[in-house]
Design a protein around this motif. Structure first.
Motif, PDB file in Angstrom:
ATOM      1  N   ALA A 257      80.211  58.831  42.432  1.00  0.00           N
ATOM      2  CA  ALA A 257      80.248  60.072  43.083  1.00  0.00           C
ATOM      3  C   ALA A 257      80.497  61.083  42.056  1.00  0.00           C
ATOM      4  CB  ALA A 257      80.581  59.738  44.641  1.00  0.00           C
ATOM      5  N   ARG A 258      81.486  60.515  41.362  1.00  0.00           N
ATOM      6  CA  ARG A 258      82.258  61.595  40.213  1.00  0.00           C
ATOM      7  C   ARG A 258      81.089  62.310  39.412  1.00  0.00           C
ATOM      8  NH1 ARG A 258      85.516  61.892  35.827  1.00  0.00           N
ATOM      9  NH2 ARG A 258      85.366  59.495  35.312  1.00  0.00           N
ATOM     10  N   HIS A 259      80.221  61.280  39.225  1.00  0.00           N
ATOM     11  CA  HIS A 259      79.126  61.616  38.361  1.00  0.00           C
ATOM     12  C   HIS A 259      77.989  62.125  38.727  1.00  0.00           C
ATOM     13  CE1 HIS A 259      81.659  60.326  34.989  1.00  0.00           C
ATOM     14  NE2 HIS A 259      82.068  59.172  35.705  1.00  0.00           N
ATOM     15  N   TYR A 260      77.667  61.756  40.000  1.00  0.00           N
ATOM     16  CA  TYR A 260      76.276  61.937  40.616  1.00  0.00           C
ATOM     17  C   TYR A 260      76.587  62.799  42.023  1.00  0.00           C
ATOM     18  CZ  TYR A 260      75.029  58.762  37.155  1.00  0.00           C
ATOM     19  OH  TYR A 260      74.736  58.243  35.731  1.00  0.00           O
ATOM     20  N   ASP A 261      75.661  63.632  42.154  1.00  0.00           N
ATOM     21  CA  ASP A 261      75.662  64.516  43.644  1.00  0.00           C
ATOM     22  C   ASP A 261      75.075  63.479  44.351  1.00  0.00           C
ATOM     23  OD1 ASP A 261      72.825  64.936  43.492  1.00  0.00           O
ATOM     24  OD2 ASP A 261      73.010  66.739  42.551  1.00  0.00           O
ATOM     25  N   GLU A 262      75.250  64.175  46.052  1.00  0.00           N
ATOM     26  CA  GLU A 262      74.499  63.121  46.819  1.00  0.00           C
ATOM     27  C   GLU A 262      73.288  62.702  46.792  1.00  0.00           C
ATOM     28  OE1 GLU A 262      74.063  63.532  51.790  1.00  0.00           O
ATOM     29  OE2 GLU A 262      75.779  64.606  50.837  1.00  0.00           O
ATOM     30  N   ARG A 263      72.253  63.630  46.388  1.00  0.00           N
ATOM     31  CA  ARG A 263      70.909  63.561  46.163  1.00  0.00           C
ATOM     32  C   ARG A 263      70.743  62.280  45.013  1.00  0.00           C
ATOM     33  NH1 ARG A 263      66.262  67.335  47.668  1.00  0.00           N
ATOM     34  NH2 ARG A 263      64.573  66.047  47.338  1.00  0.00           N
ATOM     35  N   GLN A 264      71.478  62.357  44.054  1.00  0.00           N
ATOM     36  CA  GLN A 264      71.300  61.558  42.845  1.00  0.00           C
ATOM     37  C   GLN A 264      71.879  60.113  43.280  1.00  0.00           C
ATOM     38  OE1 GLN A 264      73.730  63.969  40.321  1.00  0.00           O
ATOM     39  NE2 GLN A 264      71.815  64.504  38.972  1.00  0.00           N
ATOM     40  N   LEU A 265      72.967  60.075  43.968  1.00  0.00           N
ATOM     41  CA  LEU A 265      73.261  58.729  44.586  1.00  0.00           C
ATOM     42  C   LEU A 265      72.393  58.205  45.393  1.00  0.00           C
ATOM     43  CD1 LEU A 265      77.147  59.738  45.377  1.00  0.00           C
ATOM     44  CD2 LEU A 265      76.436  58.150  43.795  1.00  0.00           C
ATOM     45  N   GLU A 266      71.743  58.824  46.414  1.00  0.00           N
ATOM     46  CA  GLU A 266      70.393  58.280  47.215  1.00  0.00           C
ATOM     47  C   GLU A 266      69.421  57.695  46.120  1.00  0.00           C
ATOM     48  OE1 GLU A 266      69.324  61.512  49.348  1.00  0.00           O
ATOM     49  OE2 GLU A 266      71.229  61.640  50.691  1.00  0.00           O
ATOM     50  N   ALA A 267      69.230  58.437  44.981  1.00  0.00           N
ATOM     51  CA  ALA A 267      68.042  57.889  44.134  1.00  0.00           C
ATOM     52  C   ALA A 267      68.615  56.519  43.670  1.00  0.00           C
ATOM     53  CB  ALA A 267      67.833  59.150  42.972  1.00  0.00           C
ATOM     54  N   LEU A 268      69.794  56.833  42.995  1.00  0.00           N
ATOM     55  CA  LEU A 268      70.361  55.281  42.262  1.00  0.00           C
ATOM     56  C   LEU A 268      70.404  54.308  43.321  1.00  0.00           C
ATOM     57  CD1 LEU A 268      73.584  56.854  40.532  1.00  0.00           C
ATOM     58  CD2 LEU A 268      71.227  56.356  39.476  1.00  0.00           C
ATOM     59  N   VAL A 269      70.817  54.458  44.732  1.00  0.00           N
ATOM     60  CA  VAL A 269      70.853  53.341  45.570  1.00  0.00           C
ATOM     61  C   VAL A 269      69.329  53.024  45.804  1.00  0.00           C
ATOM     62  CG1 VAL A 269      71.502  52.524  48.060  1.00  0.00           C
ATOM     63  CG2 VAL A 269      72.721  54.024  46.512  1.00  0.00           C
ATOM     64  N   LEU A 270      68.484  53.708  46.008  1.00  0.00           N
ATOM     65  CA  LEU A 270      67.041  53.265  46.339  1.00  0.00           C
ATOM     66  C   LEU A 270      66.467  52.681  45.100  1.00  0.00           C
ATOM     67  CD1 LEU A 270      64.721  53.503  48.143  1.00  0.00           C
ATOM     68  CD2 LEU A 270      64.301  55.896  47.364  1.00  0.00           C
ATOM     69  N   MET A 271      66.756  53.085  43.773  1.00  0.00           N
ATOM     70  CA  MET A 271      66.303  52.318  42.797  1.00  0.00           C
ATOM     71  C   MET A 271      66.827  50.897  42.551  1.00  0.00           C
ATOM     72  SD  MET A 271      64.463  52.342  39.989  1.00  0.00           S
ATOM     73  CE  MET A 271      64.048  52.489  38.459  1.00  0.00           C
ATOM     74  N   VAL A 272      68.049  50.798  42.735  1.00  0.00           N
ATOM     75  CA  VAL A 272      68.683  49.333  42.825  1.00  0.00           C
ATOM     76  C   VAL A 272      67.920  48.612  43.961  1.00  0.00           C
ATOM     77  CG1 VAL A 272      70.696  47.941  43.073  1.00  0.00           C
ATOM     78  CG2 VAL A 272      70.776  50.087  41.754  1.00  0.00           C
TER      79      VAL A 272
END
Length: 114
Positions: free
Chosen positions: A77-92
């Protein structure tokens, strides 16, 4: 993240496709060749390390309870905003889904879904 999760899961089809896709996107061969030991390699920046830690923790859920720790999440969360975190979780999640399908069906490296 896709390539690292696929390495962890031992999905040869996704490792092959992920490496080819990353190379096509401009990821250096040095990063691709050392990804398996990313945590010991200074070539990966802090944001990449945070994403890779999140990917590994979410992939290795059975290794320990609470695999995605507050510390791992906070660093991401220090490096990615909420939308980016959602995308990262979805990608995994999608990567883990396809890893399981491909390994169950024994899809070989080099298979293409054109």
């Amino acid at each position: 993240m896709h390539l690292r999760a696929s390495q962890v899961n031992g999905c040869s089809a996704c490792v092959d496709a992920g490496a080819a896709s990353a190379a096509k996107a401009g990821v250096s061969s040095e990063k691709l060749l050392t990804l398996a030991a990313w945590y010991e390699n200074p070539i990966f920046d802090d944001a990449e390390r945070a994403a890779l830690a999140l990917a590994e923790a979410a992939t290795r859920l059975s290794d320990r309870p609470g695999a995605v720790t507050d510390e791992i999440w906070a660093e991401a969360a220090r490096h990615y905003d909420e939308r980016q975190l959602e995308a990262l979780v979805l990608m995994v999640a999608i990567t883990n889904f396809f890893n399981r399908i491909n390994t169950t069906l024994r899809i070989p490296a080099g298979a293409r879904w054109d």
